[in-house]
Every structure is written in C-alpha cells, then in structure tokens.
Design a protein around this motif. Structure first.
Motif, PDB file in Angstrom:
ATOM      1  N   ARG A   1      -7.046   8.453   7.862  1.00 26.65           N
ATOM      2  CA  ARG A   1      -6.725   7.191   7.201  1.00 26.65           C
ATOM      3  C   ARG A   1      -5.268   6.787   7.404  1.00 26.65           C
ATOM      4  O   ARG A   1      -4.954   5.593   7.561  1.00 26.65           O
TER       5      ARG A   1
ATOM      6  N   ASN B   1      -6.357   7.682  -3.964  1.00 29.57           N
ATOM      7  CA  ASN B   1      -5.641   6.735  -3.117  1.00 29.57           C
ATOM      8  C   ASN B   1      -6.062   5.305  -3.427  1.00 29.57           C
ATOM      9  O   ASN B   1      -5.239   4.403  -3.525  1.00 29.57           O
ATOM     10  N   THR B   2      -7.378   5.107  -3.572  1.00 29.16           N
ATOM     11  CA  THR B   2      -7.885   3.778  -3.857  1.00 29.16           C
ATOM     12  C   THR B   2      -7.463   3.321  -5.243  1.00 29.16           C
ATOM     13  O   THR B   2      -7.080   2.165  -5.457  1.00 29.16           O
TER      14      THR B   2
ATOM     15  N   PRO C   1      -2.140   6.935   2.641  1.00 29.42           N
ATOM     16  CA  PRO C   1      -3.255   7.707   2.060  1.00 29.42           C
ATOM     17  C   PRO C   1      -2.972   9.209   2.080  1.00 29.42           C
ATOM     18  O   PRO C   1      -2.474   9.750   3.070  1.00 29.42           O
TER      19      PRO C   1
ATOM     20  N   ALA D   1      -4.257   1.722  -2.961  1.00 27.63           N
ATOM     21  CA  ALA D   1      -5.011   1.019  -1.924  1.00 27.63           C
ATOM     22  C   ALA D   1      -4.300  -0.269  -1.520  1.00 27.63           C
ATOM     23  O   ALA D   1      -3.571  -0.865  -2.322  1.00 27.63           O
TER      24      ALA D   1
ATOM     25  N   THR E   1       0.848  -1.197   0.000  1.00 24.65           N
ATOM     26  CA  THR E   1       0.000   0.000   0.000  1.00 24.65           C
ATOM     27  C   THR E   1       0.881   1.243   0.000  1.00 24.65           C
ATOM     28  O   THR E   1       2.102   1.168   0.163  1.00 24.65           O
TER      29      THR E   1
ATOM     30  N   THR F   1      -9.069   2.255   4.076  1.00 24.17           N
ATOM     31  CA  THR F   1      -9.619   2.439   2.735  1.00 24.17           C
ATOM     32  C   THR F   1     -11.134   2.293   2.783  1.00 24.17           C
ATOM     33  O   THR F   1     -11.663   1.184   2.642  1.00 24.17           O
TER      34      THR F   1
ATOM     35  N   ASP G   1     -11.519   8.073  -5.773  1.00 22.03           N
ATOM     36  CA  ASP G   1     -10.539   8.269  -4.706  1.00 22.03           C
ATOM     37  C   ASP G   1      -9.181   7.892  -5.290  1.00 22.03           C
ATOM     38  O   ASP G   1      -8.919   6.717  -5.563  1.00 22.03           O
TER      39      ASP G   1
END
Length: 439
Positions: free
Chosen positions: A297, A420-421, A276, A425, A273, A318, A418
């Motif tokens: 997060r 980040n996702t 975030p 993620a 990962t 997440t 998102d």
C-alpha cells in the motif's frame, strides 16, 4: 496572501522546531533521484524536536518542557500536481522504521532507524535523501521551522479553527478544550497539534488532528479571499522567509508560486493522508517501538504520486472492505444471549460473552436490539454494522454492550477494522474542515 504562510509554515510547523536564527539556508540538496519534475513538484516540510534557544519561560509558555531529540518531530511531503489543480499532503510518521541514505563520503553500510533520526545524523540534506530513498520520489524544495514560528504564524493569521465532538485534555501538551468548534490562538493551536495522549492516541491520531487543523485554516482563509494577487503573495512569502529555513534551491519566487497554487485550490482538490502502516509496534533492539510501512500500500501511494495521480479513491492505497468497522471490535466487550450469534461476532474479533443460558424462553418479535453505553456511539455503530437491521438503544454511561436477539432472522456480517483507514486514509480537505468557529 496569508494562505502561503498556512499552506507552508503551518504545514511545516504542525509541531516543534528549533533553529532560532532568522532567515537562513540549509546546504543545497544533492543526489536527488527518482521522479521527473514534469510530473509535479514535491516539497518536504519538517519540524525539529529541539528546545535549543528557548528560555525556561518560553518552554513553560509553549508547554514544551523536557529534552529534545534533535530529530524531526513532524514530516510532511507535499505534492503539487503538474497542472497545479491538486495538492496531495502525505504525513510520514516520525517512528517509521527505514533505511537511511548514506551520509556524504561514507563508506560504511547504510543503517536503519526511525526516520526522524536521519536529521540528527546529517541534518536537512540527509533527511531529504532518506525520504527520496524510501519513497522513490524526487524532493524539489525543503523547509523547516520551530515552535515559536508556528505560534507566531497562527497568531498572524488570526487564529486556527478546530472542532471536536468530545472534550480534549492532554497534560503533556497542555491541551484542554471542551467539545465544540473553537478559534484557538497560536499557543492553543500548538498544544492541539502536539497532543498525543487523547483519543485517538499516538502519532496517527495526532497527525490526523494536524491535518484537520490545516484543512480548517485553509478553508477559513479561502473564505477571507486570501492570496488574491501576486503582490500580496510576494509579501507573505517574504514574511515566511523570516521564520522558515529553506534549502539553497528554494527562493522567494518558488514560495510565491507554491503559495498561489495552494491559494487557488478548492478544498475538494486538497488531499491528506498518512503512509499506510503494517505493524504499529515493531520492536527493534536499541531503537524501541517503531512503525513498519505496509509494503504494497505504501508502494502504491508513492507510485500514484510519481505518476501525478490522485490518491483519494485509489483502492491500491486504501482497499475497500465489504463491511468497514470505524472502531476496533477487539476493544468492544459484548454480552450476547444467543450462542450462534456470539460465535459469529467472535469471528470479527469482538470480545463476546455468551449469555444464552439466561436468555428468555420466548423472544420478543423483531430484529436484535443493541443496548450500548451512552457516549460510545462510534463503537455502537461498529457493532451495528456486524448486525445489519438491528435497533440501537442508548443505556447508562456505565452500562455494558448487550445484544438481545429477537424472533426475526439474524444476519451477522464479518466487519473489517483497518487502523490506517480509520485514522489516516486519504481524504479531501472538505471532509476535514470545521463549521463556522466560535470563541
């Protein structure tokens, strides 16, 4: 046993690093505070952006021209669980804006800057203490390496597997590969790992490609039965110490233990990962564009590691939206022949042009039809997520996104993008590695 080399040297080396002097040790780490060692082991692995010791010919061969910043270019925190049945690998983007730990003996207030600048101020020890300060995690071991060390490690392992559904070309790193699955040598792998100017652009895209590269190499080495016994593990650890600097607390026995742990882990028990991010362009006078971590997060991420919990599937790290968009709707220009549908899509930030004035007086039967430019399938999926039940139809590559509303009922869902996702993620290695490589 080469698994150790990839599990650490590559994890560390996924991009650029310059001390050139054989096996050495950085000063012992002091003042580490936070996590109790009974909750697993944390290893900080960094690469330094410097060209020190590289000749002009080496710079050309490695495609690493320009001036280095004498700072960390790559930073990864590896958490090995207490039961040695899981590894969590977290990338800390180099432009993260953080408060540094104080250098030894300093009486001035701590200053803030990009996390990669801590190394220039206080080398490895201050880098470690800064990471401990901003994560709340105790760092047990520290490693760093360089450009040529990364290249050599990949070559010694027989190459690196990468896969892409599109051709990748980046003049800055020298990367130029066609679509498909490939087995790269060390030089090619370095170019792949350093590329920043391809889709997805920037550090998060680069970090995910580095994670994908590492996952593929680990998968390949597992299939070869690497790290089969303590003898081979000790041999590889000794080889690793020829090209990687460690702190004084990290010796051959530690690297053997870490390597054997990684060697026993299946892909489903290796997590990757990126921290975030809340703001991808936080401007700071005198510093430039920086990244701000997402407070809640990122805190949840560090809490999970501190408690020795998995990070995949943790909705505190997440959150799961009702309807997830894989690409940014704001980058998708859509022509819609229905005013109501156009307004609804704008709520999800699609760039909508209302063409209802030229809509047919008699609409065709059935659900909406989305016509999209060939080659933009990911964006078409994002638009289709907002219009469930619609039909997708590929058009010419230079065509536009068009939505023709039929006579049937239309449902418009709000989609959430998102970054980040989409780019960082938590995922397990089996979601990142490639199929059988080709040359």
């Amino acid at each position: 046993m080469r698994r150790l080399t990839i599990g650490l040297a590559l994890l560390a080396g996924l991009v650029s690093w310059p001390w050139a002097g054989g096996p050495q040790a950085v000063p012992a780490l002091k003042g580490a505070a936070g996590q109790d060692s009974s909750h697993g082991t944390n290893i900080l692995i960094v690469g330094i952006d410097s060209r020190t010791g590289l000749s002009a010919a080496e710079k050309r061969r490695l495609h690493v021209g320009g001036e280095g910043c004498d700072c960390t270019d790559v930073m990864m925190l590896v958490h090995l669980s207490k039961d040695q049945r899981r590894a969590s690998i977290v990338s800390l983007p180099r432009d993260s804006y953080v408060e540094y730990a104080k250098p030894d003996g300093s009486t001035t207030p701590p200053r803030r800057g990009k996390i990669n600048g801590a190394f220039k101020t206080g080398r490895g020890p201050l880098t470690v203490r800064t990471v401990e300060k901003v994560t709340g995690l105790h760092v047990d071991h520290y490693l760093e390496t360089d450009f040529s060390g990364f290249e050599q490690a990949v070559n010694n392992l027989g190459g690196a597997t990468v896969c892409t559904d599109k051709a990748l070309k980046d003049d800055s790193s020298g990367l130029d590969i066609p679509a498909g699955t490939h087995l790269l040598d060390g030089n090619g792998a370095l170019r792949y790992a350093r590329a920043r100017h391809i889709n997805r652009p920037g550090d998060l895209g680069r970090v995910r490609r580095q994670q994908r590269l590492l996952a593929g190499m680990l998968d390949r080495l597992t299939g070869q039965g690497a790290l089969a016994d303590p003898v081979s593990a000790a041999y590889t650890a000794g080889q690793l110490l020829k090209s990687v600097r460690t702190d004084e607390r990290t010796g051959l026995d530690d690297l053997v233990r870490i390597g054997r742990t990684l060697g026993r882990l299946p892909a489903a028990r290796m997590e990757f990962t990126t921290v975030p991010i809340a703001n991808f362009d936080h401007r700071v006078p005198g510093v430039g564009s920086t990244l701000l971590w997402h407070p809640a997060r990122s805190r949840a991420l560090w809490n999970a590691l501190r408690a020795d919990r998995p990070i995949t599937g943790d909705t505190r790290v997440t959150p799961v939206p009702d309807t997830r968009a894989e690409t940014d709707p704001a980058t998708i220009s859509v022509r819609v022949d229905d005013t109501t549908v156009a307004k609804a899509l704008r709520r999800s930030r699609f760039a909508v042009t209302d063409t209802s004035a030229s809509a047919p007086s008699v609409r065709p039967a059935g659900p909406p039809v989305i016509t999209y430019p060939a080659g933009r399938e990911a964006d078409a999926s994002t638009l289709a997520a907002a219009l469930p039940g619609s039909h997708l139809r590929a058009g010419a590559r230079d065509s536009a996104f068009d939505v023709a509303v039929g006579s049937g009922p239309v449902t418009v869902r709000t989609v959430t993008y998102d970054r980040n996702t989409a780019e960082g993620a938590p995922v397990t290695a089996d979601h990142l590695h490639c199929a059988t490589p080709r040359r």
